[in-house]
Design a protein around this motif. Structure first.
Motif, mmCIF file in Angstrom:
data_model
loop_
_atom_site.group_PDB
_atom_site.id
_atom_site.type_symbol
_atom_site.label_atom_id
_atom_site.label_comp_id
_atom_site.label_asym_id
_atom_site.label_seq_id
_atom_site.Cartn_x
_atom_site.Cartn_y
_atom_site.Cartn_z
ATOM 1 N N LEU B 52 6.387 -1.089 -13.420
ATOM 2 C CA LEU B 52 6.572 -0.619 -12.048
ATOM 3 C C LEU B 52 5.865 0.723 -11.857
ATOM 4 C CD1 LEU B 52 7.989 -1.913 -9.720
ATOM 5 C CD2 LEU B 52 9.978 -0.481 -10.150
ATOM 6 N N ALA B 53 5.971 1.598 -12.859
ATOM 7 C CA ALA B 53 5.286 2.895 -12.778
ATOM 8 C C ALA B 53 3.780 2.671 -12.649
ATOM 9 C CB ALA B 53 5.601 3.725 -14.018
ATOM 10 N N ILE B 54 3.258 1.714 -13.421
ATOM 11 C CA ILE B 54 1.826 1.395 -13.341
ATOM 12 C C ILE B 54 1.504 0.847 -11.952
ATOM 13 C CG2 ILE B 54 0.012 -0.108 -14.254
ATOM 14 C CD1 ILE B 54 1.585 -0.028 -16.924
ATOM 15 N N ALA B 55 2.377 -0.056 -11.469
ATOM 16 C CA ALA B 55 2.131 -0.692 -10.173
ATOM 17 C C ALA B 55 2.068 0.352 -9.062
ATOM 18 C CB ALA B 55 3.231 -1.710 -9.890
ATOM 19 N N ILE B 56 3.008 1.296 -9.093
ATOM 20 C CA ILE B 56 3.042 2.314 -8.042
ATOM 21 C C ILE B 56 1.771 3.160 -8.080
ATOM 22 C CG2 ILE B 56 4.236 4.412 -7.308
ATOM 23 C CD1 ILE B 56 6.848 2.933 -8.194
ATOM 24 N N ALA B 57 1.329 3.463 -9.303
ATOM 25 C CA ALA B 57 0.097 4.249 -9.427
ATOM 26 C C ALA B 57 -1.107 3.479 -8.900
ATOM 27 C CB ALA B 57 -0.117 4.650 -10.880
ATOM 28 N N LEU B 58 -1.038 2.144 -8.963
ATOM 29 C CA LEU B 58 -2.186 1.341 -8.529
ATOM 30 C C LEU B 58 -2.170 1.050 -7.036
ATOM 31 C CD1 LEU B 58 -2.342 -1.303 -11.408
ATOM 32 C CD2 LEU B 58 -4.029 0.478 -10.947
ATOM 33 N N VAL B 59 -0.957 0.965 -6.455
ATOM 34 C CA VAL B 59 -0.835 0.517 -5.064
ATOM 35 C C VAL B 59 -1.540 1.468 -4.103
ATOM 36 C CG1 VAL B 59 0.827 0.415 -3.179
ATOM 37 C CG2 VAL B 59 1.169 -0.958 -5.201
ATOM 38 N N LEU B 60 -1.370 2.770 -4.304
ATOM 39 C CA LEU B 60 -1.917 3.718 -3.328
ATOM 40 C C LEU B 60 -3.445 3.638 -3.239
ATOM 41 C CD1 LEU B 60 -0.979 5.702 -1.263
ATOM 42 C CD2 LEU B 60 -1.245 7.514 -2.943
ATOM 43 N N PRO B 61 -4.176 3.787 -4.353
ATOM 44 C CA PRO B 61 -5.633 3.677 -4.221
ATOM 45 C C PRO B 61 -6.080 2.296 -3.761
ATOM 46 C CG PRO B 61 -5.015 4.034 -6.527
ATOM 47 C CD PRO B 61 -3.777 4.167 -5.731
ATOM 48 N N ALA B 62 -5.405 1.248 -4.243
ATOM 49 C CA ALA B 62 -5.813 -0.103 -3.843
ATOM 50 C C ALA B 62 -5.575 -0.307 -2.349
ATOM 51 C CB ALA B 62 -5.056 -1.144 -4.660
ATOM 52 N N GLY B 63 -4.442 0.201 -1.849
ATOM 53 C CA GLY B 63 -4.141 0.071 -0.423
ATOM 54 C C GLY B 63 -5.148 0.831 0.425
ATOM 55 N N LEU B 64 -5.479 2.036 0.010
ATOM 56 C CA LEU B 64 -6.466 2.833 0.745
ATOM 57 C C LEU B 64 -7.824 2.131 0.746
ATOM 58 C CD1 LEU B 64 -5.845 6.535 -0.262
ATOM 59 C CD2 LEU B 64 -5.938 5.575 2.030
ATOM 60 N N TRP B 65 -8.140 1.551 -0.397
ATOM 61 C CA TRP B 65 -9.423 0.856 -0.503
ATOM 62 C C TRP B 65 -9.477 -0.305 0.480
ATOM 63 C CZ3 TRP B 65 -11.048 -4.044 -2.189
ATOM 64 C CH2 TRP B 65 -12.423 -4.146 -2.423
ATOM 65 N N LEU B 66 -8.343 -1.022 0.597
ATOM 66 C CA LEU B 66 -8.259 -2.142 1.544
ATOM 67 C C LEU B 66 -8.444 -1.640 2.967
ATOM 68 C CD1 LEU B 66 -5.360 -4.573 0.669
ATOM 69 C CD2 LEU B 66 -7.796 -5.013 0.834
ATOM 70 N N ALA B 67 -7.777 -0.536 3.297
ATOM 71 C CA ALA B 67 -7.860 0.022 4.647
ATOM 72 C C ALA B 67 -9.299 0.428 4.952
ATOM 73 C CB ALA B 67 -6.924 1.221 4.766
#
Lengths: 222, 323
Positions: B52-67
């Protein structure tokens, strides 16, 4: 098989753990290494296993200067040596079978071939019926026999043992020594560090006596 | 070495062929892959928390990249709408306006023109603002006629030159260039890209640290085992392997969780985003991770996990020396 040439080992720049060691062990010989605790028996074995490197002199094993081994070759060198420890160094989270199979696993031996060899080694030390047991379920003497089975399972040319009977009563100690003699009889070079003088005097093999890091006596078998 | 007991057997074991070594290597990989997965599953909660810690670290940059990916699509759309609006002087009559439009259409660099007469302009204005009542009370139509010009090329410098040329045409009062906000948007997009890249690097390092710390503890727990196998001739790659698999599993698990979070997140944000876009008269919806994007996310997270484990184990192996 083993040749020490003017070997010295100094720790911390001042303290000589071993000094002026000069001796040879012939192929197939069985040798006891004796002396008080702190005389340098373990240091000497560590040098042969290349866990330490000599500060002076050189050590030849099977004709090779082991100080010149590249560190990537060291694991392959160690595979030629079987080692038995006083505290057995068994892995307590796996069965007797898997403890003995460990060296073969490391060498990538085919599982079927490995199973055959593990059973042969366990049979030799009389523990074939306990292969599924965990080390914790075994007595001290039995654990030591598992340690020996693991040391010999890949048929090493050289078998080293550091106080293999240190924690055992005299009867069990004699049994363990008899096992080492069996391996000696089939051609393995055996070197055993022990301070149990009473026991090894009865066994009539060559004895190297260390005192304060020096070889003070080299008595051939009577 | 001659063995009186079984010389033939001994000889055979020394003749390891390349094929058998390759099979042994594969066998160990398979065994370690399974073994490390089993170890993860033995402590499900702890493993889940790490993932989960890894997932949270990945979600923000991946989400921004999608946006940003979505913004790029929007940008392409806007590029086509880079137009000039040419306002004619109030005294220019409708017939004159039509003549000017044709003159403009004939100029090089102009792709298309559209005349908006004063009356049409008024109607559009009323519709857009809903000020029908107020505007009908005005004495006359205060709006001039205008011509919308689509340039052939949309590069800012070219459009600016074209505007200068159009200003000199008789009857033209003013030329409005809607480039400023477009450029601002582009700068914002570039800023967003850099922020995303910076965050991706930072959070990637975060993943390395999370995995590295977990693996460091695992190495510490199995210290005795490492010492023993080193004593009996294990090579460093052999010792490292189970930990590398653990790291890769953590990474993969974290990547899958991040993927789930991203999917949930874009579902959750979809409605307000399209409502917002609609209010600007644009159709914009959050892009989703396609198969390629998903594969990329999982590959990156697995690789990061593996790398974090590699760094942690290598640092530790140098310290662990058999007693």
């Amino acid at each position: 098989m083993i040749a020490f040439e003017h070997v010295g080992k100094r720790y911390g720049g001042r303290y000589d753990a071993l000094a002026h060691l000069d001796f040879r062990v012939r192929r197939g010989e069985m040798v006891f290494l004796t002396g008080h605790s702190g005389a340098g028996k373990s240091s000497l074995l560590r040098l042969i296993m290349r866990l330490e490197r000599p500060s002076r002199g050189r050590i030849l094993v099977a004709g090779h200067d082991i100080d010149r081994l590249h560190h990537s070759q060291v694991p392959f060198y160690r595979r030629q040596i079987g080692v038995v420890f006083q505290d057995h160094q068994l892995l307590f989270d796996r069965s007797i079978y898997h403890n003995v199979a460990l060296p073969l696993e490391i060498q990538g031996v085919e599982p079927r071939e490995a199973a055959r060899r593990v059973r042969a080694a366990l049979d030799k030390v009389g523990l074939l019926h306990r292969e599924k047991a965990l080390p914790i379920e075994l007595s001290g003497g039995e654990q030591q026999r598992v340690g020996i089975a693991r040391a010999v399972v890949n048929k090493p040319a050289l078998l080293l043992a550091d106080e293999p009977t240190g924690n055992l009563d005299p009867q069990l100690s004699a049994d363990i020594m008899r096992l080492f003699e069996d391996f000696h009889r089939i051609g393995t070079t055996v070197m055993i560090a022990s301070h149990d003088l009473a026991l090894i005097a009865r066994l009539r093999h060559r004895m190297l006596r260390l005192h304060e890091g020096r070889l003070v006596a080299d008595e051939e078998a009577a | 070495m001659s063995r009186e007991s079984a010389p033939a057997r001994g000889a055979r074991s020394h003749r390891a062929t390349t094929g058998s070594r390759w099979r042994a290597w594969l066998r160990h990989h398979r065994a370690m892959g399974q073994d490390s997965a089993r170890r993860l599953l033995r402590h499900p909660l702890g493993s889940l928390l790490t993932m989960l810690a890894i997932a949270i670290a990945l979600v923000l940059p991946a989400g921004l990249w999608l946006a940003l990916d979505g913004a790029r699509l929007l940008d392409a759309e806007l590029d086509e709408s880079a137009t000039l609006t040419v306002y004619l002087a109030p005294r220019v009559e409708a017939a004159e306006a039509a003549r000017i439009e044709q003159a403009l259409a004939a100029r090089p660099g102009v792709a298309e023109t559209r005349l908006i007469t004063a009356a049409e302009g008024m109607a559009e204005f009323q519709q857009a603002l809903g000020l029908e009542d107020a505007l009908t009370r005005l004495p006359g139509n205060p709006l001039p006629a205008s011509i919308v010009v689509h340039p052939v090329e949309t590069a800012p410098a070219v459009v600016r030159d074209l505007a200068e040329g159009l200003k000199a045409v008789a009857g033209v009062e003013e030329v409005r260039l809607d480039l400023a906000w477009l450029e601002r948007l582009r700068h914002l997009a570039e800023l967003g890209r850099r922020v995303t890249l910076g965050l991706a690097v930072l959070f990637g390092l975060g993943v390395l640290l999370v995995v590295g710390n977990t693996i460091r503890l695992a190495v510490e727990n199995r210290r005795q085992e490492i010492e023993v196998v080193t004593l009996i001739g294990a090579t460093h790659p052999f010792v490292r392997r189970p930990f590398l698999y653990s790291g890769a599993w953590f990474g993969l698990g974290g990547g899958l969780l991040a993927w789930g979070l991203l999917t949930l997140g874009s579902d959750w944000l979809a409605a307000p985003v399209s409502a917002l876009a609609a209010s600007y008269g644009a159709s914009f919806s959050l892009p989703r991770l396609g198969p390629a994007g998903s594969a990329m996310l999982l590959a990156c997270s697995t690789l990061l996990g593996w790398l974090g484990a590699w760094i942690a184990v290598s640092r530790h192996l140098a310290q662990i020396r058999p007693r």
